[in-house]
Design an enzyme around this catalytic site. Structure first.
Site, PDB file in Angstrom:
ATOM      1  N   TRP A   1       0.861  -1.189   0.000  1.00  0.00           N
ATOM      2  CA  TRP A   1       0.000   0.000   0.000  1.00  0.00           C
ATOM      3  C   TRP A   1       0.894   1.234   0.000  1.00  0.00           C
ATOM      4  O   TRP A   1       1.874   1.279   0.755  1.00  0.00           O
ATOM      5  CB  TRP A   1      -0.893  -0.033   1.243  1.00  0.00           C
TER       6      TRP A   1
ATOM      7  N   ASP B   1      -1.793  -6.305   8.671  1.00  0.00           N
ATOM      8  CA  ASP B   1      -2.717  -5.244   8.276  1.00  0.00           C
ATOM      9  C   ASP B   1      -3.952  -5.949   7.705  1.00  0.00           C
ATOM     10  O   ASP B   1      -3.862  -6.633   6.687  1.00  0.00           O
ATOM     11  CB  ASP B   1      -2.037  -4.355   7.212  1.00  0.00           C
TER      12      ASP B   1
ATOM     13  N   LYS C   1     -14.024  -0.547   5.147  1.00  0.00           N
ATOM     14  CA  LYS C   1     -14.532  -1.231   3.949  1.00  0.00           C
ATOM     15  C   LYS C   1     -15.633  -2.224   4.329  1.00  0.00           C
ATOM     16  O   LYS C   1     -16.658  -2.313   3.675  1.00  0.00           O
ATOM     17  CB  LYS C   1     -13.427  -1.991   3.226  1.00  0.00           C
TER      18      LYS C   1
HETATM   19  C1  LMR Z   1      -6.696   2.537  -0.817  1.00  0.00           C
HETATM   20  O1  LMR Z   1      -5.665   1.846  -0.772  1.00  0.00           O
HETATM   21  O2  LMR Z   1      -7.126   3.003  -1.865  1.00  0.00           O
HETATM   22  C2  LMR Z   1      -7.459   2.784   0.441  1.00  0.00           C
HETATM   23  O3  LMR Z   1      -6.904   2.077   1.497  1.00  0.00           O
HETATM   24  C3  LMR Z   1      -7.644   4.211   0.741  1.00  0.00           C
HETATM   25  C4  LMR Z   1      -6.394   4.896   1.189  1.00  0.00           C
HETATM   26  O4  LMR Z   1      -6.434   5.522   2.243  1.00  0.00           O
HETATM   27  O5  LMR Z   1      -5.375   4.835   0.498  1.00  0.00           O
END
Ligand code: LMR
Length: 408
Positions: free
Chosen positions: A132, A222, A257
């Site tokens: 992420w 996570d 989510k």
């Molecule tokens: C994403 O990865 O799009 C979501 O988790 C929103 C974010 O805060 O990045």
């Protein structure tokens, strides 16, 4: 007198900035596959009936809105533990898990990072390659050194036998983890890997356990997409396995989510320790971390989560809603795969079907993603990550046609 002229301009967030750009795009046929938000088939962010009912109960009660304790509401914390570990799990009975309600799971990740920086000061963290977008910034912001371990297999057409893209580089991942110094931190996505949609299979989680144990590594899970993979309990497999194996680990979980309550910032951080005495110490230092940061979490988020998880009727409604959201994304995966395969014969789009959760890693280059956005109004993150929860029966064909055009 200027104090701030030396500031560097903020480049913007690669995900949130793109979502903002989408909102401003005047095209009526635009498609938002950027941010990790679930949209229904009509393109709306659903307000789940269980959440509506929980909020109606709270409004009717009109209870005073005092501060919550630093660690959050007891009812929510206990409900979170049961959701993560299953009712009556040994870690709860023995009191060796400390759980705090946090400001979303991002708040939990950051509180955990601050805690680890202070109390395991020599430890660096390893995150998957890729992960992420915000993980690195968040952990570096807490002062941790961030390294990567191999994760996504981009495939190799020339290998014997050829490997198609979209799998897990599990051997390389384990090989790297085996080289880490003791007390290193390993960030793992418990399900629905963001951004790739590529998860460890149960047998791979089992194979990871001895590596964590023998190398004395601290897993930091996570769990932001619980329920979007294989099911609510199924997606807690890794959490339950590590707990059953007697390992110490962190888990940050989110309801953004799964309950479609993004802006409520409903999340939690749990730390599983060797015994209750250690868990009490961990809770105390996590409380200190929170107090010097945002002081205490949201009463409204706690009310929603505790009611939905604790009331049998609301809980049943929630589980059905999560299943329906998961199934709709799977149906979109099937439709996208069918149109892409028809439009681009000879190309393998198997990854669309095999990957899980909201995301798939399309393998599109940043230039192809830019073309999709500029020429077709189809928004993906520039890494090539697609959020399939933004597909609908109205836009899936158009999206596949646009993808086929940029792939041609
Ligand atoms: C994403 O990865 O799009 C979501 O988790 C929103 C974010 O805060 O990045």
């Amino acid at each position: 007198m200027s104090f701030f002229s030396h500031l560097e301009p903020y480049a913007g967030d690669p995900i949130l900035g793109l979502n903002d750009a989408f909102q401003k795009d005047p095209r009526t046929d635009k498609v938002n596959l950027s941010i990790g938000i679930y949209f229904d088939d009509a393109g709306r962010i659903p307000v789940l009936d269980c959440v509506r009912q929980a909020e109606a109960q709270m409004l009717a009660e009109s209870a005073p809105k005092s501060y919550l304790p630093i660690e959050g509401a007891a009812a929510m914390r206990s409900a979170v533990q049961q959701l993560l570990f299953g009712a009556d799990h040994e870690v709860m009975k023995s009191g060796r898990v400390a759980t705090l309600q946090t400001v979303g799971s991002s708040g939990g990740l950051r509180v955990g990072a601050d805690f680890l920086r202070r109390w395991l000061p020599g430890s660096a963290i390893w995150v998957s390659d890729p992960t992420w977008d915000n993980h690195r910034a968040m952990f570096e912001g807490a002062g941790l050194t961030v390294n990567t371990y191999p994760y996504y297999d981009a495939g190799d057409a020339k290998a014997d036998p050829p490997r198609s893209a979209g799998g897990l580089a599990f051997d390389a991942m384990l090989a790297t983890l085996r080289t880490l110094p003791p007390k290193s931190l390993v960030l793992l996505h418990a399900c629905c890997h963001n951004p790739t949609g590529v998860d460890l299979a149960p047998a791979q989680w089992q194979a990871l356990v001895p590596v964590l144990r023998e190398r004395e590594l601290l897993a930091y899970l996570d769990l932001a997409y619980q329920g979007y993979g294989d099911g609510i309990a199924e997606d807690a497999f890794a959490v339950r396995l590590l707990a059953a194996e007697g390992l110490s680990f962190f888990v940050a979980n989110s309801f953004s989510k799964s309950m479609s309550v993004y802006g409520e910032r409903a999340g939690a951080l749990s730390v599983v320790c060797v015994d209750a005495a250690e868990a009490r110490l961990a809770l105390g230092q996590l409380q200190a971390t929170v107090r010097r940061n945002y002081s205490s979490p949201s009463i409204h988020a706690a009310g929603i989560v505790a009611r939905v998880l604790g009331d049998p009727a609301l809980r049943a409604g929630w589980e059905a809603d999560v299943a329906a959201m998961r199934e709709r994304i799977l149906a979109m995966r099937r439709s996208l795969h069918a149109v892409l395969s028809a439009r681009c014969p000879g190309r393998d789009f198997g990854y669309v079907l095999s990957q899980r959760g909201m995301f798939s890693y399309t393998g599109l280059s940043a230039a192809q993603v830019d073309r999709l956005r500029e020429d077709f109004g189809v928004y993906l993150v520039r890494s090539g990550r697609m959020c399939l929860a933004g597909l609908s029966t109205r836009n899936v064909e158009r999206t596949a046609v646009a993808m086929a055009a940029v792939l041609a």
